[in-house]
Scaffold this motif. Structure first.
Motif, PDB file in Angstrom:
ATOM      1  N   ASN A 119       0.814  -1.211   0.000  1.00  0.00           N
ATOM      2  CA  ASN A 119       0.000   0.000   0.000  1.00  0.00           C
ATOM      3  C   ASN A 119       0.847   1.260   0.000  1.00  0.00           C
ATOM      4  OD1 ASN A 119      -2.557  -1.209  -0.072  1.00  0.00           O
ATOM      5  ND2 ASN A 119      -2.565  -1.551   2.133  1.00  0.00           N
ATOM      6  N   ASP A 120       1.927   1.247   0.764  1.00  0.00           N
ATOM      7  CA  ASP A 120       2.789   2.424   0.823  1.00  0.00           C
ATOM      8  C   ASP A 120       3.378   2.727  -0.554  1.00  0.00           C
ATOM      9  OD1 ASP A 120       4.196   4.348   2.804  1.00  0.00           O
ATOM     10  OD2 ASP A 120       5.852   3.560   1.589  1.00  0.00           O
ATOM     11  N   ALA A 121       3.773   1.676  -1.280  1.00  0.00           N
ATOM     12  CA  ALA A 121       4.364   1.857  -2.614  1.00  0.00           C
ATOM     13  C   ALA A 121       3.301   2.063  -3.694  1.00  0.00           C
ATOM     14  CB  ALA A 121       5.224   0.650  -2.968  1.00  0.00           C
ATOM     15  N   GLY A 122       2.048   1.751  -3.360  1.00  0.00           N
ATOM     16  CA  GLY A 122       0.989   1.854  -4.363  1.00  0.00           C
ATOM     17  C   GLY A 122       1.153   0.819  -5.458  1.00  0.00           C
ATOM     18  N   CYS A 123       1.527  -0.388  -5.070  1.00  0.00           N
ATOM     19  CA  CYS A 123       1.766  -1.446  -6.064  1.00  0.00           C
ATOM     20  C   CYS A 123       0.480  -1.807  -6.805  1.00  0.00           C
ATOM     21  CB  CYS A 123       2.319  -2.693  -5.382  1.00  0.00           C
ATOM     22  SG  CYS A 123       3.963  -2.475  -4.687  1.00  0.00           S
ATOM     23  N   LYS A 124       0.616  -1.997  -8.103  1.00  0.00           N
ATOM     24  CA  LYS A 124      -0.512  -2.431  -8.928  1.00  0.00           C
ATOM     25  C   LYS A 124      -0.334  -3.857  -9.433  1.00  0.00           C
ATOM     26  CE  LYS A 124      -1.895   2.173 -10.508  1.00  0.00           C
ATOM     27  NZ  LYS A 124      -2.203   3.030 -11.696  1.00  0.00           N
ATOM     28  N   ALA A 125       0.868  -4.396  -9.270  1.00  0.00           N
ATOM     29  CA  ALA A 125       1.136  -5.761  -9.736  1.00  0.00           C
ATOM     30  C   ALA A 125       2.094  -6.437  -8.767  1.00  0.00           C
ATOM     31  CB  ALA A 125       1.724  -5.741 -11.145  1.00  0.00           C
ATOM     32  N   LEU A 126       2.077  -7.764  -8.804  1.00  0.00           N
ATOM     33  CA  LEU A 126       2.922  -8.555  -7.911  1.00  0.00           C
ATOM     34  C   LEU A 126       3.343  -9.836  -8.609  1.00  0.00           C
ATOM     35  CD1 LEU A 126       4.046  -9.505  -5.079  1.00  0.00           C
ATOM     36  CD2 LEU A 126       1.748 -10.368  -4.632  1.00  0.00           C
ATOM     37  N   VAL A 127       4.626 -10.157  -8.527  1.00  0.00           N
ATOM     38  CA  VAL A 127       5.129 -11.461  -8.958  1.00  0.00           C
ATOM     39  C   VAL A 127       5.626 -12.151  -7.695  1.00  0.00           C
ATOM     40  CG1 VAL A 127       6.708 -12.714 -10.460  1.00  0.00           C
ATOM     41  CG2 VAL A 127       5.867 -10.455 -11.148  1.00  0.00           C
ATOM     42  N   VAL A 128       5.077 -13.345  -7.395  1.00  0.00           N
ATOM     43  CA  VAL A 128       5.362 -13.988  -6.124  1.00  0.00           C
ATOM     44  C   VAL A 128       5.576 -15.486  -6.307  1.00  0.00           C
ATOM     45  CG1 VAL A 128       2.911 -14.339  -5.594  1.00  0.00           C
ATOM     46  CG2 VAL A 128       4.581 -14.222  -3.721  1.00  0.00           C
ATOM     47  N   LEU A 129       6.442 -16.050  -5.467  1.00  0.00           N
ATOM     48  CA  LEU A 129       6.651 -17.485  -5.456  1.00  0.00           C
ATOM     49  C   LEU A 129       5.451 -18.154  -4.802  1.00  0.00           C
ATOM     50  CD1 LEU A 129       8.740 -19.753  -6.104  1.00  0.00           C
ATOM     51  CD2 LEU A 129       9.528 -19.513  -3.737  1.00  0.00           C
ATOM     52  N   ALA A 130       4.988 -19.250  -5.376  1.00  0.00           N
ATOM     53  CA  ALA A 130       3.789 -19.936  -4.898  1.00  0.00           C
ATOM     54  C   ALA A 130       3.887 -20.335  -3.426  1.00  0.00           C
ATOM     55  CB  ALA A 130       3.509 -21.169  -5.757  1.00  0.00           C
ATOM     56  N   LYS A 224      10.300   2.384   5.260  1.00  0.00           N
ATOM     57  CA  LYS A 224      10.213   3.460   4.279  1.00  0.00           C
ATOM     58  C   LYS A 224      10.840   3.008   2.967  1.00  0.00           C
ATOM     59  CE  LYS A 224      12.599   6.015   7.133  1.00  0.00           C
ATOM     60  NZ  LYS A 224      12.588   5.180   8.340  1.00  0.00           N
ATOM     61  N   GLY A 225      10.288   3.482   1.865  1.00  0.00           N
ATOM     62  CA  GLY A 225      10.804   3.125   0.551  1.00  0.00           C
ATOM     63  C   GLY A 225      11.834   4.134   0.070  1.00  0.00           C
ATOM     64  N   ALA A 226      13.093   3.706  -0.031  1.00  0.00           N
ATOM     65  CA  ALA A 226      14.130   4.584  -0.572  1.00  0.00           C
ATOM     66  C   ALA A 226      13.977   4.642  -2.087  1.00  0.00           C
ATOM     67  CB  ALA A 226      15.514   4.071  -0.197  1.00  0.00           C
ATOM     68  N   MET A 227      13.842   5.850  -2.616  1.00  0.00           N
ATOM     69  CA  MET A 227      13.714   6.024  -4.065  1.00  0.00           C
ATOM     70  C   MET A 227      15.113   5.992  -4.685  1.00  0.00           C
ATOM     71  SD  MET A 227      10.741   8.936  -4.498  1.00  0.00           S
ATOM     72  CE  MET A 227      11.485  10.142  -3.380  1.00  0.00           C
ATOM     73  N   LEU A 228      15.436   4.898  -5.320  1.00  0.00           N
ATOM     74  CA  LEU A 228      16.726   4.759  -5.983  1.00  0.00           C
ATOM     75  C   LEU A 228      16.521   5.001  -7.473  1.00  0.00           C
ATOM     76  CD1 LEU A 228      18.167   1.643  -4.126  1.00  0.00           C
ATOM     77  CD2 LEU A 228      18.331   4.066  -3.517  1.00  0.00           C
ATOM     78  N   TYR A 418      12.924   9.425   0.515  1.00  0.00           N
ATOM     79  CA  TYR A 418      11.972   8.367   0.857  1.00  0.00           C
ATOM     80  C   TYR A 418      10.653   8.616   0.130  1.00  0.00           C
ATOM     81  CZ  TYR A 418      15.100   7.043   4.698  1.00  0.00           C
ATOM     82  OH  TYR A 418      16.180   6.636   5.438  1.00  0.00           O
ATOM     83  N   TRP A 419      10.097   7.550  -0.392  1.00  0.00           N
ATOM     84  CA  TRP A 419       8.850   7.613  -1.155  1.00  0.00           C
ATOM     85  C   TRP A 419       7.732   8.239  -0.302  1.00  0.00           C
ATOM     86  CZ3 TRP A 419       7.098   6.981  -6.005  1.00  0.00           C
ATOM     87  CH2 TRP A 419       5.767   6.635  -6.210  1.00  0.00           C
TER      88      TRP A 419
END
Length: 554
Positions: A119-130, A224-228, A418-419
């Motif tokens: 939520n903090d990053a506002g992710c719209k997609a996810l790739v995850v290991l089963a 916190k998300g460091a913007m690199l 920080y994002w």
């Protein structure tokens, strides 16, 4: 002082400035490496190897899937949540090629931590290991994620082996829980669809665009998300390239046990070694030391990156001692303080001196490194090219050489901020906004090498005297029966705080009195542990860094 160090330490012709040349983004570095080393192996994992040319094609297929079968747009955030598998670089570079911002996510996160980061990053997609699908299924309804791609451990294996391995992992070993995520797409299907679609090479990020949101551990508050930016990452890759002049293009084989989602391994291994056309041998589960050592035995490895606890685990394995180290010429340590006794034992066992460095999420991560040709054990080396450092007191006044204070950093690898946390960004910078405050107590030697004294927040105050846990741990670990240890401060009525040492021992006859007596020979009175507690193991992060905070109050 730093300018003089360049002349004294680095080879002739190495500049203290960073020249980006034709590179305008991480993608330019990637494209250059894939063309130059197309036939060279790039990544190896569980018996499967892909070349740089194949990585180019596979990542383009994944990018094409994102472009043609989702509504994702450049600048959208995609979370990548998996251990070291070949799928990781395919997904990460594919996402970047589609113009997305990568959000590296620790697979071991709790549902609370996942929910916060997504939520903090506002992710719209996810790739995850089963293997982590059940936790993700619980979290997704509370997030804005619309697209989920599920990969399985063996997805890069040949078809028959893939089906068999994935079946065994799920149904025999019971490592994949039952879960249901509506609309989720398998990685293999996404790759198939992408392979049949057209990849549009229209993502043209600039050096100042954000490439990655890399979340801090949250040990001092909310993560916190460091913007690199592309500039940050490309600069750090070039800085390492200038520092590691002993590596040979197209000939390096790197053992890669630290997870690629961690900033150390992400920049040093996944990105940095591309410029050399190196092969990364991915270790999926480095905690399985016997399996780890067996995999190492199958390669003539030339480099290895790790951290103190990992080196200890390897050296305590009988089979590790039998490996052929004749090709090993570079061992890089980071992530936590390297104990001198461990570094010395590593050199005796492998014939390779450990080159310790220093970095943090906010610096992409490398700030300093011991040049392989001028290593000073016990230091974190000298600032990498283009980096300024200074040591300051509590009022941010610069201190002279040899005095301990907070390490501050300035350079092209320092994060954008920080994002969505402007105040938090200001708090981590000096008042003039020019320097990043690391939170580490360090000193700058006369020869320009840096030495970390300790983490500012981990310092123990005994009767008004500063006690740095690293120093206590370093001395205690020299006892032959101490496998690993961690020092923390505990409340004390007389001295305010006292030192407590948690110890994992190899000799069941070792007593707390033995440990204290050993420390008394090497440490001044107020630094000697007052309490010693033996444990079968110590709490660690997924990377293997000891968590002192979990030991406080115990």
């Amino acid at each position: 002082m730093v300018d003089r160090i360049w002349l004294d330490i680095y080879p002739q012709g190495v500049s203290s400035e960073i020249d980006f040349g034709d590179y305008e983004s991480v993608l330019d570095v990637f494209d250059s490496a894939c063309k130059k080393y197309a036939d060279r192996p790039a990544f190896h994992n569980m018996g499967v190897t892909i070349t740089y040319g194949e990585l180019d094609k596979l990542s383009a297929d994944f990018a094409a899937y994102l472009q043609n079968h989702t509504d994702l747009k450049p600048g959208d955030r995609i979370a990548v949540q998996m251990p070291n598998l070949i799928q990781y670089p395919i997904v990460t570079f594919g996402a970047m090629r589609a113009g997305l911002i990568v959000v590296n996510t620790n697979p071991m996160y709790t549902t609370r931590e996942m929910e916060h980061q997504f939520n903090d990053a506002g992710c719209k997609a996810l790739v995850v290991l089963a293997n982590f699908g059940d936790a993700v299924a619980d979290v997704l309804p509370k997030t804005g994620i619309k697209h989920v791609i599920i990969t399985q451990v063996a997805d890069m294996q040949p078809m028959i082996k893939r089906v068999l391995m994935n079946f065994v992992i799920k149904h025999i070993k019971k490592m994949v829980p039952d879960f249901k995520i509506k609309g989720a797409v398998s990685f293999t299907k996404a790759m198939s669809l992408g392979g049949s679609a057209t990849y549009k090479e229209d993502a043209n990020p600039s050096l100042d665009d954000v490439a990655v949101l890399q979340y801090t551990g949250g040990t001092t508050g909310v993560a916190k998300g460091a913007m690199l930016t592309h500039r940050n990452l490309v600069a750090n890759m070039l800085q390492m390239d200038l520092s590691l002049r002993t590596l040979r293009p197209g000939q390096e084989v790197a053992i890669t046990p630290l997870p690629l989602y961690h900033i150390f391994s992400f920049t040093v291994n996944c990105l940095g070694l591309m410029t050399y056309g190196a092969l990364n041998v991915l270790i999926t589960n480095p905690r399985d030391i016997p399996g780890f050592v067996k995999e190492m035995g199958q390669h003539r490895f030339t480099t290895l990156s790790g951290l103190n606890t990992l080196f200890v685990g390897l050296m305590n394995n009988a089979e590790f001692k039998k490996l052929d180290f004749s090709s090993l010429k570079l061992t890089i340590a980071g992530g936590m303080a390297m104990q001198r006794s461990v570094a010395e034992k590593w050199e005796q066992m492998t014939g390779c001196t450990v080159a310790e460095g220093f970095g943090m999420t906010e610096t992409s991560p490398v700030v300093s490194l011991n040049p392989p040709y001028a290593i000073q054990v016990g230091t974190i080396g000298i600032p990498v090219p283009g980096t300024d450092v200074k040591i300051v007191d509590e009022e941010e006044n610069e201190l002279p050489l040899g005095e301990s204070g907070e390490l501050c950093v300035r350079g092209p690898q320092v994060m954008k901020g920080y994002w969505q946390r402007e105040e938090a960004t200001k708090e981590t910078m000096t008042e003039d906004g020019e320097w990043l405050k690391t939170g580490d107590i360090a000193l700058l030697q006369e020869d320009g090498y840096l030495r970390i004294v300790d983490r500012k927040k981990d310092m123990i105050l005994v009767s008004g005297f500063n006690v740095y846990p690293n120093e206590v741990e370093d001395e205690a670990s020299k006892h032959p029966a101490v496998v690993e240890c961690a020092a923390v401060g505990v409340p004390d009525d007389k001295s305010g705080e006292a030192v407590k040492l948690f110890v994992v021992k190899s000799d069941p006859n070792l007593t707390s009195e033995d440990v204290i007596a050993h420390c008394r020979k090497h440490l001044t009175g107020y630094k000697i542990p007052r309490y010693v507690e033996f444990r079968t193991d110590l709490p660690k992060t997924n990377v293997g860094k000891i968590l002192r905070r979990e030991l406080r109050g115990q």
